[in-house]
Design a protein around this motif. Structure first.
Motif, PDB file in Angstrom:
ATOM      1  N   MET A   1      63.341 168.112 106.749  1.00 26.73           N
ATOM      2  CA  MET A   1      64.489 167.263 106.937  1.00 26.73           C
ATOM      3  C   MET A   1      65.318 167.291 105.656  1.00 26.73           C
ATOM      4  O   MET A   1      64.808 167.096 104.571  1.00 26.73           O
ATOM      5  N   SER A   2      66.600 167.518 105.804  1.00 30.69           N
ATOM      6  CA  SER A   2      67.470 167.523 104.632  1.00 30.69           C
ATOM      7  C   SER A   2      68.081 166.142 104.440  1.00 30.69           C
ATOM      8  O   SER A   2      67.965 165.258 105.296  1.00 30.69           O
ATOM      9  N   ASP A   3      68.767 165.961 103.328  1.00 36.49           N
ATOM     10  CA  ASP A   3      69.412 164.678 103.057  1.00 36.49           C
ATOM     11  C   ASP A   3      70.496 164.354 104.078  1.00 36.49           C
ATOM     12  O   ASP A   3      70.781 163.201 104.347  1.00 36.49           O
ATOM     13  N   THR A   4      71.126 165.362 104.614  1.00 39.44           N
ATOM     14  CA  THR A   4      72.199 165.112 105.579  1.00 39.44           C
ATOM     15  C   THR A   4      71.663 164.709 106.939  1.00 39.44           C
ATOM     16  O   THR A   4      72.390 164.128 107.736  1.00 39.44           O
ATOM     17  N   ASP A   5      70.399 164.998 107.240  1.00 41.21           N
ATOM     18  CA  ASP A   5      69.812 164.645 108.527  1.00 41.21           C
ATOM     19  C   ASP A   5      69.204 163.242 108.555  1.00 41.21           C
ATOM     20  O   ASP A   5      68.832 162.750 109.616  1.00 41.21           O
ATOM     21  N   LYS A   6      69.098 162.597 107.403  1.00 42.66           N
ATOM     22  CA  LYS A   6      68.465 161.280 107.349  1.00 42.66           C
ATOM     23  C   LYS A   6      69.393 160.212 107.924  1.00 42.66           C
ATOM     24  O   LYS A   6      70.602 160.250 107.692  1.00 42.66           O
ATOM     25  N   PRO A   7      68.825 159.255 108.651  1.00 39.21           N
ATOM     26  CA  PRO A   7      69.669 158.167 109.158  1.00 39.21           C
ATOM     27  C   PRO A   7      70.132 157.267 108.013  1.00 39.21           C
ATOM     28  O   PRO A   7      69.483 157.169 106.972  1.00 39.21           O
ATOM     29  N   GLU A   8      71.274 156.611 108.214  1.00 37.47           N
ATOM     30  CA  GLU A   8      71.795 155.713 107.188  1.00 37.47           C
ATOM     31  C   GLU A   8      70.890 154.501 107.036  1.00 37.47           C
ATOM     32  O   GLU A   8      70.242 154.068 107.991  1.00 37.47           O
ATOM     33  N   LEU A   9      70.880 153.953 105.843  1.00 38.80           N
ATOM     34  CA  LEU A   9      70.122 152.739 105.570  1.00 38.80           C
ATOM     35  C   LEU A   9      70.900 151.568 106.156  1.00 38.80           C
ATOM     36  O   LEU A   9      72.025 151.289 105.757  1.00 38.80           O
ATOM     37  N   THR A  10      70.342 150.902 107.151  1.00 40.87           N
ATOM     38  CA  THR A  10      71.061 149.820 107.814  1.00 40.87           C
ATOM     39  C   THR A  10      70.699 148.447 107.255  1.00 40.87           C
ATOM     40  O   THR A  10      71.478 147.521 107.363  1.00 40.87           O
ATOM     41  N   ASN A  11      69.522 148.305 106.672  1.00 38.44           N
ATOM     42  CA  ASN A  11      69.098 147.030 106.087  1.00 38.44           C
ATOM     43  C   ASN A  11      68.776 147.233 104.619  1.00 38.44           C
ATOM     44  O   ASN A  11      68.201 148.249 104.236  1.00 38.44           O
ATOM     45  N   ALA A  12      69.123 146.260 103.821  1.00 37.58           N
ATOM     46  CA  ALA A  12      68.789 146.321 102.401  1.00 37.58           C
ATOM     47  C   ALA A  12      67.280 146.184 102.242  1.00 37.58           C
ATOM     48  O   ALA A  12      66.633 145.483 103.020  1.00 37.58           O
ATOM     49  N   PRO A  13      66.698 146.850 101.252  1.00 35.80           N
ATOM     50  CA  PRO A  13      65.255 146.709 101.009  1.00 35.80           C
ATOM     51  C   PRO A  13      64.904 145.252 100.706  1.00 35.80           C
ATOM     52  O   PRO A  13      65.672 144.525 100.086  1.00 35.80           O
ATOM     53  N   GLN A  14      63.743 144.828 101.153  1.00 37.83           N
ATOM     54  CA  GLN A  14      63.287 143.460 100.920  1.00 37.83           C
ATOM     55  C   GLN A  14      62.723 143.330  99.509  1.00 37.83           C
ATOM     56  O   GLN A  14      61.998 144.196  99.049  1.00 37.83           O
ATOM     57  N   MET A  15      63.075 142.254  98.834  1.00 42.94           N
ATOM     58  CA  MET A  15      62.515 141.990  97.517  1.00 42.94           C
ATOM     59  C   MET A  15      61.441 140.928  97.681  1.00 42.94           C
ATOM     60  O   MET A  15      61.675 139.888  98.302  1.00 42.94           O
ATOM     61  N   TYR A  16      60.276 141.184  97.153  1.00 43.66           N
ATOM     62  CA  TYR A  16      59.182 140.241  97.228  1.00 43.66           C
ATOM     63  C   TYR A  16      59.084 139.482  95.917  1.00 43.66           C
ATOM     64  O   TYR A  16      59.113 140.066  94.852  1.00 43.66           O
ATOM     65  N   VAL A  17      58.986 138.194  96.009  1.00 46.69           N
ATOM     66  CA  VAL A  17      58.874 137.360  94.820  1.00 46.69           C
ATOM     67  C   VAL A  17      57.432 136.884  94.717  1.00 46.69           C
ATOM     68  O   VAL A  17      56.915 136.239  95.622  1.00 46.69           O
ATOM     69  N   HIS A  18      56.790 137.230  93.608  1.00 49.54           N
ATOM     70  CA  HIS A  18      55.397 136.846  93.390  1.00 49.54           C
ATOM     71  C   HIS A  18      55.330 135.982  92.136  1.00 49.54           C
ATOM     72  O   HIS A  18      55.879 136.347  91.108  1.00 49.54           O
ATOM     73  N   TYR A  19      54.635 134.884  92.229  1.00 48.54           N
ATOM     74  CA  TYR A  19      54.408 134.042  91.063  1.00 48.54           C
ATOM     75  C   TYR A  19      52.931 134.066  90.718  1.00 48.54           C
ATOM     76  O   TYR A  19      52.093 134.388  91.552  1.00 48.54           O
ATOM     77  N   CYS A  20      52.622 133.738  89.488  1.00 54.62           N
ATOM     78  CA  CYS A  20      51.247 133.764  88.990  1.00 54.62           C
ATOM     79  C   CYS A  20      50.366 132.844  89.830  1.00 54.62           C
ATOM     80  O   CYS A  20      50.765 131.731  90.199  1.00 54.62           O
ATOM     81  N   GLU A  21      49.166 133.318  90.135  1.00 51.57           N
ATOM     82  CA  GLU A  21      48.232 132.542  90.951  1.00 51.57           C
ATOM     83  C   GLU A  21      47.438 131.514  90.147  1.00 51.57           C
ATOM     84  O   GLU A  21      46.715 130.711  90.727  1.00 51.57           O
ATOM     85  N   GLU A  22      47.568 131.546  88.832  1.00 50.91           N
ATOM     86  CA  GLU A  22      46.864 130.571  87.997  1.00 50.91           C
ATOM     87  C   GLU A  22      47.431 129.177  88.268  1.00 50.91           C
ATOM     88  O   GLU A  22      48.647 128.976  88.266  1.00 50.91           O
ATOM     89  N   GLU A  23      46.556 128.230  88.533  1.00 47.85           N
ATOM     90  CA  GLU A  23      46.994 126.874  88.848  1.00 47.85           C
ATOM     91  C   GLU A  23      47.836 126.297  87.717  1.00 47.85           C
ATOM     92  O   GLU A  23      47.463 126.360  86.548  1.00 47.85           O
ATOM     93  N   GLY A  24      49.001 125.771  88.064  1.00 45.56           N
ATOM     94  CA  GLY A  24      49.891 125.157  87.084  1.00 45.56           C
ATOM     95  C   GLY A  24      50.836 126.124  86.400  1.00 45.56           C
ATOM     96  O   GLY A  24      51.772 125.700  85.735  1.00 45.56           O
ATOM     97  N   CYS A  25      50.644 127.420  86.552  1.00 47.32           N
ATOM     98  CA  CYS A  25      51.518 128.416  85.927  1.00 47.32           C
ATOM     99  C   CYS A  25      52.654 128.748  86.892  1.00 47.32           C
ATOM    100  O   CYS A  25      52.425 129.007  88.068  1.00 47.32           O
ATOM    101  N   GLU A  26      53.881 128.735  86.387  1.00 48.69           N
ATOM    102  CA  GLU A  26      55.044 129.041  87.220  1.00 48.69           C
ATOM    103  C   GLU A  26      55.737 130.321  86.775  1.00 48.69           C
ATOM    104  O   GLU A  26      56.897 130.542  87.099  1.00 48.69           O
ATOM    105  N   GLU A  27      55.027 131.180  86.036  1.00 54.66           N
ATOM    106  CA  GLU A  27      55.595 132.430  85.553  1.00 54.66           C
ATOM    107  C   GLU A  27      55.636 133.470  86.662  1.00 54.66           C
ATOM    108  O   GLU A  27      54.906 133.398  87.640  1.00 54.66           O
TER     109      GLU A  27
END
Length: 71
Positions: A1-27
């Motif tokens: 498959m070449s670059d010209t055969d690829k379908p257009e990106l219709t949705n923006a990539p999802q960003m995942y937000v992860h916070y520290c699992e240590e209790e009380g830490c908000e980093e």
């Protein structure tokens, strides 16, 4: 498959937000780990990340001590 055969990106990539699992830490949890692909990853900040090497842990401890002395 070449670059010209690829379908257009219709949705923006999802960003995942992860916070520290240590209790009380908000980093931001930028360091994740999972034992298997089936197990969802757990996320930690660098200070609480439990899988650091001895050298990394020593460097972190030195930096924290220097920050306490200087600040």
């Amino acid at each position: 498959m070449s670059d010209t055969d690829k379908p257009e990106l219709t949705n923006a990539p999802q960003m995942y937000v992860h916070y520290c699992e240590e209790e009380g830490c908000e980093e931001w949890g930028g360091f994740g780990r999972s034992a298997t692909k089936e197990e969802p990853p757990r996320w930690w900040c660098w200070e609480h990340f439990p899988h650091k090497s001895y050298e990394q842990e020593t460097a972190l401890r030195r930096n924290l001590e220097a920050a306490e002395r200087d600040g």
